[in-house]
Design a protein around this motif. Structure first.
Motif, PDB file in Angstrom:
ATOM      1  N   ALA A  10     -35.057 -17.491 149.831  1.00 52.40           N
ATOM      2  CA  ALA A  10     -34.576 -17.395 151.417  1.00 52.40           C
ATOM      3  C   ALA A  10     -35.412 -18.795 152.591  1.00 52.40           C
ATOM      4  CB  ALA A  10     -35.358 -15.660 152.407  1.00 52.40           C
ATOM      5  N   GLU A  11     -36.566 -18.980 151.480  1.00 51.79           N
ATOM      6  CA  GLU A  11     -37.042 -20.155 151.733  1.00 51.79           C
ATOM      7  C   GLU A  11     -37.979 -20.566 150.818  1.00 51.79           C
ATOM      8  OE1 GLU A  11     -39.491 -19.327 155.754  1.00 51.79           O
ATOM      9  OE2 GLU A  11     -37.885 -18.910 156.556  1.00 51.79           O
ATOM     10  N   LYS A  12     -38.235 -22.015 150.658  1.00 57.67           N
ATOM     11  CA  LYS A  12     -38.845 -22.666 149.532  1.00 57.67           C
ATOM     12  C   LYS A  12     -39.846 -24.354 150.739  1.00 57.67           C
ATOM     13  CE  LYS A  12     -36.479 -24.699 146.706  1.00 57.67           C
ATOM     14  NZ  LYS A  12     -36.091 -25.234 145.186  1.00 57.67           N
ATOM     15  N   GLN A  13     -40.744 -23.728 150.505  1.00 58.58           N
ATOM     16  CA  GLN A  13     -42.107 -24.662 150.786  1.00 58.58           C
ATOM     17  C   GLN A  13     -42.980 -25.279 150.521  1.00 58.58           C
ATOM     18  OE1 GLN A  13     -41.649 -26.567 153.480  1.00 58.58           O
ATOM     19  NE2 GLN A  13     -42.844 -27.860 153.470  1.00 58.58           N
ATOM     20  N   PRO A  14     -42.899 -25.568 149.305  1.00 59.49           N
ATOM     21  CA  PRO A  14     -44.020 -25.459 148.118  1.00 59.49           C
ATOM     22  C   PRO A  14     -45.419 -25.414 148.146  1.00 59.49           C
ATOM     23  CG  PRO A  14     -42.127 -27.189 147.397  1.00 59.49           C
ATOM     24  CD  PRO A  14     -42.356 -26.626 149.112  1.00 59.49           C
ATOM     25  N   PRO A  15     -46.201 -24.548 147.582  1.00 61.80           N
ATOM     26  CA  PRO A  15     -46.049 -23.561 147.384  1.00 61.80           C
ATOM     27  C   PRO A  15     -45.841 -21.911 147.097  1.00 61.80           C
ATOM     28  CG  PRO A  15     -48.375 -23.769 147.577  1.00 61.80           C
ATOM     29  CD  PRO A  15     -47.621 -24.932 148.668  1.00 61.80           C
ATOM     30  N   HIS A  16     -44.960 -22.319 148.493  1.00 57.65           N
ATOM     31  CA  HIS A  16     -45.110 -20.336 149.781  1.00 57.65           C
ATOM     32  C   HIS A  16     -43.514 -20.475 149.262  1.00 57.65           C
ATOM     33  CE1 HIS A  16     -49.177 -20.487 150.683  1.00 57.65           C
ATOM     34  NE2 HIS A  16     -49.031 -21.667 150.992  1.00 57.65           N
ATOM     35  N   LEU A  17     -43.060 -19.597 148.961  1.00 65.44           N
ATOM     36  CA  LEU A  17     -41.605 -19.219 149.102  1.00 65.44           C
ATOM     37  C   LEU A  17     -41.581 -17.437 150.128  1.00 65.44           C
ATOM     38  CD1 LEU A  17     -40.806 -18.454 145.168  1.00 65.44           C
ATOM     39  CD2 LEU A  17     -40.565 -20.184 147.043  1.00 65.44           C
ATOM     40  N   LEU A  18     -40.113 -17.410 151.083  1.00 68.29           N
ATOM     41  CA  LEU A  18     -39.547 -16.619 150.447  1.00 68.29           C
ATOM     42  C   LEU A  18     -38.641 -15.417 150.292  1.00 68.29           C
ATOM     43  CD1 LEU A  18     -40.270 -14.956 153.742  1.00 68.29           C
ATOM     44  CD2 LEU A  18     -38.723 -15.249 155.176  1.00 68.29           C
ATOM     45  N   VAL A  19     -38.564 -14.421 149.860  1.00 71.13           N
ATOM     46  CA  VAL A  19     -38.260 -13.849 149.610  1.00 71.13           C
ATOM     47  C   VAL A  19     -37.317 -12.857 150.019  1.00 71.13           C
ATOM     48  CG1 VAL A  19     -37.812 -12.658 146.761  1.00 71.13           C
ATOM     49  CG2 VAL A  19     -38.914 -14.765 146.567  1.00 71.13           C
ATOM     50  N   ASP A  20     -35.923 -12.670 150.641  1.00 70.57           N
ATOM     51  CA  ASP A  20     -35.578 -11.404 151.405  1.00 70.57           C
ATOM     52  C   ASP A  20     -34.932 -10.312 150.213  1.00 70.57           C
ATOM     53  OD1 ASP A  20     -33.244  -9.978 151.992  1.00 70.57           O
ATOM     54  OD2 ASP A  20     -33.503 -12.068 153.432  1.00 70.57           O
ATOM     55  N   VAL A  21     -35.575  -9.209 150.605  1.00 74.78           N
ATOM     56  CA  VAL A  21     -35.037  -8.216 149.509  1.00 74.78           C
ATOM     57  C   VAL A  21     -34.693  -6.968 150.190  1.00 74.78           C
ATOM     58  CG1 VAL A  21     -36.106  -6.058 147.795  1.00 74.78           C
ATOM     59  CG2 VAL A  21     -36.845  -8.737 147.456  1.00 74.78           C
ATOM     60  N   ASN A  22     -33.018  -7.001 150.441  1.00 77.45           N
ATOM     61  CA  ASN A  22     -32.799  -5.676 151.183  1.00 77.45           C
ATOM     62  C   ASN A  22     -33.063  -6.121 153.026  1.00 77.45           C
ATOM     63  OD1 ASN A  22     -31.025  -5.027 149.014  1.00 77.45           O
ATOM     64  ND2 ASN A  22     -32.869  -3.529 148.726  1.00 77.45           N
ATOM     65  N   GLY A  23     -32.302  -7.333 152.907  1.00 77.85           N
ATOM     66  CA  GLY A  23     -33.530  -7.489 154.346  1.00 77.85           C
ATOM     67  C   GLY A  23     -34.883  -7.780 154.540  1.00 77.85           C
ATOM     68  N   VAL A  24     -35.466  -7.513 153.575  1.00 75.80           N
ATOM     69  CA  VAL A  24     -37.303  -7.317 154.077  1.00 75.80           C
ATOM     70  C   VAL A  24     -37.631  -8.850 153.609  1.00 75.80           C
ATOM     71  CG1 VAL A  24     -39.501  -6.534 153.544  1.00 75.80           C
ATOM     72  CG2 VAL A  24     -37.102  -4.987 153.945  1.00 75.80           C
ATOM     73  N   GLY A  25     -38.203 -10.150 154.275  1.00 74.79           N
ATOM     74  CA  GLY A  25     -39.020 -11.142 153.728  1.00 74.79           C
ATOM     75  C   GLY A  25     -40.888 -10.773 153.332  1.00 74.79           C
ATOM     76  N   TYR A  26     -40.235 -11.639 151.835  1.00 69.54           N
ATOM     77  CA  TYR A  26     -41.621 -11.060 150.975  1.00 69.54           C
ATOM     78  C   TYR A  26     -42.314 -12.819 150.957  1.00 69.54           C
ATOM     79  CZ  TYR A  26     -40.703  -6.082 149.980  1.00 69.54           C
ATOM     80  OH  TYR A  26     -41.055  -5.292 149.948  1.00 69.54           O
ATOM     81  N   GLU A  27     -43.145 -13.095 151.209  1.00 66.42           N
ATOM     82  CA  GLU A  27     -44.217 -14.393 151.774  1.00 66.42           C
ATOM     83  C   GLU A  27     -44.764 -13.917 150.265  1.00 66.42           C
ATOM     84  OE1 GLU A  27     -46.231 -15.123 154.970  1.00 66.42           O
ATOM     85  OE2 GLU A  27     -44.587 -15.046 155.863  1.00 66.42           O
ATOM     86  N   LEU A  28     -44.531 -15.166 149.476  1.00 69.70           N
ATOM     87  CA  LEU A  28     -45.538 -15.179 147.913  1.00 69.70           C
ATOM     88  C   LEU A  28     -45.693 -16.986 148.030  1.00 69.70           C
ATOM     89  CD1 LEU A  28     -42.131 -14.396 146.828  1.00 69.70           C
ATOM     90  CD2 LEU A  28     -43.731 -13.315 145.454  1.00 69.70           C
ATOM     91  N   GLU A  29     -47.269 -16.869 146.909  1.00 77.08           N
ATOM     92  CA  GLU A  29     -47.159 -18.448 146.504  1.00 77.08           C
ATOM     93  C   GLU A  29     -47.466 -18.490 145.469  1.00 77.08           C
ATOM     94  OE1 GLU A  29     -51.539 -20.978 147.275  1.00 77.08           O
ATOM     95  OE2 GLU A  29     -51.409 -19.462 148.413  1.00 77.08           O
ATOM     96  N   VAL A  30     -46.791 -19.250 145.039  1.00 80.46           N
ATOM     97  CA  VAL A  30     -46.082 -19.177 143.404  1.00 80.46           C
ATOM     98  C   VAL A  30     -47.015 -20.384 142.552  1.00 80.46           C
ATOM     99  CG1 VAL A  30     -43.973 -17.900 143.609  1.00 80.46           C
ATOM    100  CG2 VAL A  30     -43.725 -20.631 143.015  1.00 80.46           C
ATOM    101  N   PRO A  31     -47.490 -20.386 141.523  1.00 76.87           N
ATOM    102  CA  PRO A  31     -47.814 -22.148 140.308  1.00 76.87           C
ATOM    103  C   PRO A  31     -46.378 -22.783 140.285  1.00 76.87           C
ATOM    104  CG  PRO A  31     -47.135 -20.629 139.181  1.00 76.87           C
ATOM    105  CD  PRO A  31     -47.846 -20.371 139.984  1.00 76.87           C
ATOM    106  N   MET A  32     -46.847 -23.996 139.910  1.00 78.68           N
ATOM    107  CA  MET A  32     -45.797 -25.466 140.071  1.00 78.68           C
ATOM    108  C   MET A  32     -44.938 -24.942 139.437  1.00 78.68           C
ATOM    109  SD  MET A  32     -46.009 -26.723 143.121  1.00 78.68           S
ATOM    110  CE  MET A  32     -46.793 -25.936 143.797  1.00 78.68           C
ATOM    111  N   THR A  33     -45.815 -24.506 137.908  1.00 77.21           N
ATOM    112  CA  THR A  33     -44.288 -23.904 136.888  1.00 77.21           C
ATOM    113  C   THR A  33     -43.735 -23.013 137.119  1.00 77.21           C
ATOM    114  OG1 THR A  33     -46.250 -22.497 136.705  1.00 77.21           O
ATOM    115  CG2 THR A  33     -46.425 -24.595 135.718  1.00 77.21           C
ATOM    116  N   THR A  34     -43.857 -22.302 138.054  1.00 80.28           N
ATOM    117  CA  THR A  34     -42.734 -21.110 138.156  1.00 80.28           C
ATOM    118  C   THR A  34     -41.949 -21.828 139.448  1.00 80.28           C
ATOM    119  OG1 THR A  34     -44.366 -19.038 138.439  1.00 80.28           O
ATOM    120  CG2 THR A  34     -42.242 -19.135 139.738  1.00 80.28           C
TER     121      THR A  34
END
Length: 200
Positions: A10-34
């Motif tokens: 749903a959103e990508k603001q390196p290194p943070h992401l927002l993943v929409d899973v059936n209407g629920v948004g999960y905020e994650l932090e990822v390494p650059m390799t991902t």
């Protein structure tokens, strides 16, 4: 424990992401390799995750493969290595590069990572050497997708600088590294990758 997420980017603001899973948004932090392997916004993706629970926060970290997640877990088990330093190490070096670095006892590659001095690098090499013996026979990471091209160069550059600052580089250092990437029309992911290589 949240071990895996399958949803839409749903959103990508390196290194943070927002993943929409059936209407629920999960905020994650990822390494650059991902980050390099992410699909375009609105596309489906699957991430292997690790949840860190603290007194003041619950932090979710995402990885493109189980192997990357296992490396993260190995790193945060080490004395003095928290999630932020683990992500910085994984952002600067691919899993196989980090394994080879440990096998070759190459402190110089580690000291280029923000937050890693010579003594820390030497300690990491000693502590990781035995742990990494089993990694030699494990399969390498397969890319998920090619990174999408950013529409606006200025936005991509801004995202790249922000991501490098989040990794621990000084703002001036990050800006200079990104500006030295002498190619137009690159995505923020590719700018980050090339800037990191340039600083190495």
């Amino acid at each position: 424990m949240i071990g895996r997420l399958r949803g839409t980017l749903a959103e990508k603001q390196p290194p943070h992401l927002l993943v929409d899973v059936n209407g629920v948004g999960y905020e994650l932090e990822v390494p650059m390799t991902t980050l390099y392997r992410l699909p375009s916004l609105g596309e489906p993706l699957t991430l292997h995750t690790h949840l860190v629970v603290r007194e003041d926060a619950q932090l979710l970290y995402g990885f493109s493969s189980k192997r990357e997640r296992e490396l993260f877990r190995e790193l945060i088990r080490l004395n003095g290595v928290g999630p932020k330093l683990a992500l910085a190490l994984m952002s600067a070096l691919e899993v196989d590069e980090l394994v080879r670095c440990v096998q070759a006892e190459d402190t110089s590659a580690l000291t280029r990572v923000p937050g890693v001095g010579k003594k820390t690098a030497e300690r990491l090499l000693v502590e990781l050497k035995d742990r990494f013996k089993v990694w030699e026979s494990m399969p390498s990471i397969a890319p998920l997708v090619e990174p999408a091209r950013a529409a606006a160069v200025s936005s991509a550059q801004s995202d790249a600088v922000s991501a490098l600052v989040a990794l621990g580089f000084k703002p001036a250092e990050a800006s200079r590294a990104v500006s030295l990437v002498d190619e137009d029309d690159l995505s923020s992911e590719e700018l980050i990758r090339r800037a990191l290589k340039g600083m190495a």
